[in-house]
Design a protein around this motif. Structure first.
Motif, PDB file in Angstrom:
ATOM      1  N   LEU A 361       0.850  -1.138  -0.022  1.00  0.00           N
ATOM      2  CA  LEU A 361       0.574   0.256  -0.523  1.00  0.00           C
ATOM      3  C   LEU A 361       0.673   1.554  -0.180  1.00  0.00           C
ATOM      4  CD1 LEU A 361      -3.024  -1.132   2.540  1.00  0.00           C
ATOM      5  CD2 LEU A 361      -3.169  -0.430  -0.035  1.00  0.00           C
ATOM      6  N   THR A 362       2.445   1.221   0.523  1.00  0.00           N
ATOM      7  CA  THR A 362       3.256   3.000  -0.044  1.00  0.00           C
ATOM      8  C   THR A 362       3.371   2.341  -0.908  1.00  0.00           C
ATOM      9  OG1 THR A 362       4.876   1.215   1.127  1.00  0.00           O
ATOM     10  CG2 THR A 362       3.317   2.341   3.019  1.00  0.00           C
ATOM     11  N   GLY A 363       3.293   0.835  -1.696  1.00  0.00           N
ATOM     12  CA  GLY A 363       4.174   1.664  -3.439  1.00  0.00           C
ATOM     13  C   GLY A 363       5.342   0.464  -3.262  1.00  0.00           C
ATOM     14  N   ASN A 364       5.680   0.252  -2.471  1.00  0.00           N
ATOM     15  CA  ASN A 364       7.136  -0.616  -2.073  1.00  0.00           C
ATOM     16  C   ASN A 364       6.833  -2.180  -2.887  1.00  0.00           C
ATOM     17  OD1 ASN A 364       8.612   1.350  -2.284  1.00  0.00           O
ATOM     18  ND2 ASN A 364       8.011   1.844   0.381  1.00  0.00           N
ATOM     19  N   LEU A 365       7.662  -2.883  -3.020  1.00  0.00           N
ATOM     20  CA  LEU A 365       8.142  -3.640  -3.115  1.00  0.00           C
ATOM     21  C   LEU A 365       7.831  -4.941  -1.696  1.00  0.00           C
ATOM     22  CD1 LEU A 365      10.089  -5.153  -6.135  1.00  0.00           C
ATOM     23  CD2 LEU A 365       7.611  -4.933  -5.813  1.00  0.00           C
ATOM     24  N   PRO A 366       7.663  -5.862  -1.171  1.00  0.00           N
ATOM     25  CA  PRO A 366       7.263  -6.509   0.083  1.00  0.00           C
ATOM     26  C   PRO A 366       8.926  -7.485   0.588  1.00  0.00           C
ATOM     27  CG  PRO A 366       5.705  -6.957  -0.170  1.00  0.00           C
ATOM     28  CD  PRO A 366       6.378  -5.837  -1.418  1.00  0.00           C
ATOM     29  N   LYS A 367       9.891  -6.939   0.301  1.00  0.00           N
ATOM     30  CA  LYS A 367      10.783  -8.133   0.304  1.00  0.00           C
ATOM     31  C   LYS A 367      11.291  -9.118   1.998  1.00  0.00           C
ATOM     32  CE  LYS A 367      13.107  -5.579  -3.734  1.00  0.00           C
ATOM     33  NZ  LYS A 367      13.817  -5.320  -4.269  1.00  0.00           N
ATOM     34  N   GLY A 368      11.088  -8.691   2.212  1.00  0.00           N
ATOM     35  CA  GLY A 368      11.355  -9.037   4.391  1.00  0.00           C
ATOM     36  C   GLY A 368      10.829 -10.265   4.673  1.00  0.00           C
ATOM     37  N   LEU A 369      10.391 -10.829   2.933  1.00  0.00           N
ATOM     38  CA  LEU A 369       9.283 -12.477   3.289  1.00  0.00           C
ATOM     39  C   LEU A 369      11.561 -13.856   3.355  1.00  0.00           C
ATOM     40  CD1 LEU A 369       5.937 -12.818   2.730  1.00  0.00           C
ATOM     41  CD2 LEU A 369       7.325 -11.922   5.106  1.00  0.00           C
ATOM     42  N   GLY A 370      11.834 -13.089   2.866  1.00  0.00           N
ATOM     43  CA  GLY A 370      13.192 -14.378   3.000  1.00  0.00           C
ATOM     44  C   GLY A 370      12.850 -14.945   1.478  1.00  0.00           C
TER      45      GLY A 370
END
Length: 407
Positions: A361-370
């Motif tokens: 929702l912030t327009g960024n890629l959620p890359k924190g899931l390993g």
């Protein structure tokens, strides 16, 4: 046969030199025609240098040996005269010891004669050049300067850097040359392998650079519609995870009102019977995730949501297998274990979805899931970002090197 030196020749008694015979008319052959046996080379060398001639008589040691055997054969049996037989045996052992001493003396004289021939500067020792020439003359084998130096180092027992008469051993030279050849062959094979691997790596790198340059530009739209679509992608794993949360919902009834938000998606997905709705939704999302024209943010979240749902399917299948095994063993799995494991799975998947929704929702890629995020990132790697900020090295092995090794 033995060699007999004429008058005025080298003052060495050669009647017992144990070397192969050559015809009396033989002249030194060309180097290239020498046998690889150093003793044959020595015979030709001595015959040409000192005019030695071959006789057809047997050597004195061989005559004495035959005489001893004949005498022992004429002796009485052990039952008739054991004392006489013991004497004959002792005499035979003595003759054998004398024979061995004479043979050793013959070999020593042979080495001395050969050494004087090879010692061209009469220094009393052989350097690498003299040994190199000696190997050529005696064995008919060409060796380079480096090999000659290695031979000197191997034969030099006292470490003075040259070969003394007692250190010269052409049998050892033959053995060392074989070892050097094997080492050289192994080195050449290793160099060829390294050169091939280097060339292959260069070709793969070139192909890799061509692939990176051929990628179309990435759709980097992060508008409201793209963000809403990214949020909607996680409705599939969120609704599919509800079956794992039943124990949690029963223990904490106040959670129920929050689940009402998922009623509409559940009804839509279940509009098709027999689970076909989930299957259709899964394949639609799969097709959208591979579409290079769609925004990278949407494709990334579609792939991550699909991966989470696949995880749920695997957990469901694993639970079924454990349950079946427990039933066959007539040892039911305790309800506490089933409830705890189901709750953990539900919480893990739900938290991953909530994290991804919040970041998207912030327009960024959620890359924190390993690993999950790495799979999603690989999905959009087929397009090139406008700023060029991406780590391409972690996908090189997967796309090119591993593929080439499988071939």
């Amino acid at each position: 046969a033995t060699f007999v030196a004429p008058r005025g020749a080298l003052s060495i008694s050669a009647q017992h030199v144990a070397v192969p015979a050559v015809p009396s008319t033989a002249a030194p052959r060309a180097v290239g025609e020498h046998s690889s046996d150093p003793r044959v080379g020595l015979a030709v060398l001595l015959a040409g240098r000192y005019g030695w001639r071959a006789t057809n008589g047997a050597s004195a040691p061989r005559k004495r040996w035959s005489r001893c055997v004949a005498q022992a054969a004429k002796g009485s049996s052990v039952e008739d005269d054991p004392e006489a037989l013991a004497k004959e045996a002792a005499k035979l052992r003595e003759e054998v010891a004398v024979l061995e001493q004479e043979q050793e003396e013959a070999r020593r004289k042979e080495r001395q004669a050969l050494f004087r021939i090879l010692d061209t500067d009469s220094s009393g020792a052989l350097d690498a050049k003299e040994l190199q020439k000696g190997i050529k003359d005696v064995m008919g084998t060409d060796v380079d300067d480096a090999t000659a130096e290695r031979l000197v180092q191997a034969l030099d027992l006292n470490g003075d850097g040259i070969i003394q008469p007692e250190e010269l051993d052409f049998d050892a030279v033959q053995r060392l040359l074989k070892e050097f050849r094997k080492e050289m062959q192994s080195k050449e094979e290793a160099e060829k392998t390294a050169a091939y691997e280097t060339t292959e790596e260069q070709m793969l790198r070139k192909e890799w650079e061509q692939f990176l340059a051929s990628r179309p530009p990435r759709n980097e739209d992060t508008g409201l519609l793209t963000r809403v679509g990214s949020l909607a992608a996680y409705l599939l794993p969120l609704t599919d995870a509800l079956r794992f949360g039943m124990f949690l919902f029963a223990a904490f009834p106040f959670i129920q009102p929050f689940l009402d938000l998922l009623v509409i998606p559940v009804l839509l997905i279940n509009a098709l019977p027999f689970g076909l709705g989930y299957l259709a939704t899964f394949f639609v999302m799969q097709g959208l995730a591979t579409n290079k024209e769609l925004p990278a943010l949407l494709r990334y979240n579609l792939r991550q949501a699909i991966t989470l749902d696949i995880f749920l399917v695997l957990m469901s299948l694993s639970g079924g297998v454990f349950q079946a095994v427990a039933n066959l063993a007539q040892t039911p799995i305790p309800l506490e274990i089933v409830g705890f494991s189901s709750t953990v799975i539900y919480l893990v998947v739900t938290l991953c979805c909530l994290y991804s929704i919040a970041v998207s929702l912030t327009g960024n890629l959620p890359k924190g899931l390993g690993v999950l995020s790495e799979v999603a990132e690989f999905q959009i790697f087929d397009t090139a970002p406008s700023d060029g900020k991406e780590d391409t090295s972690k996908f090189y092995d997967r796309l090119f090197k591993d593929k080439d090794e499988k071939k």
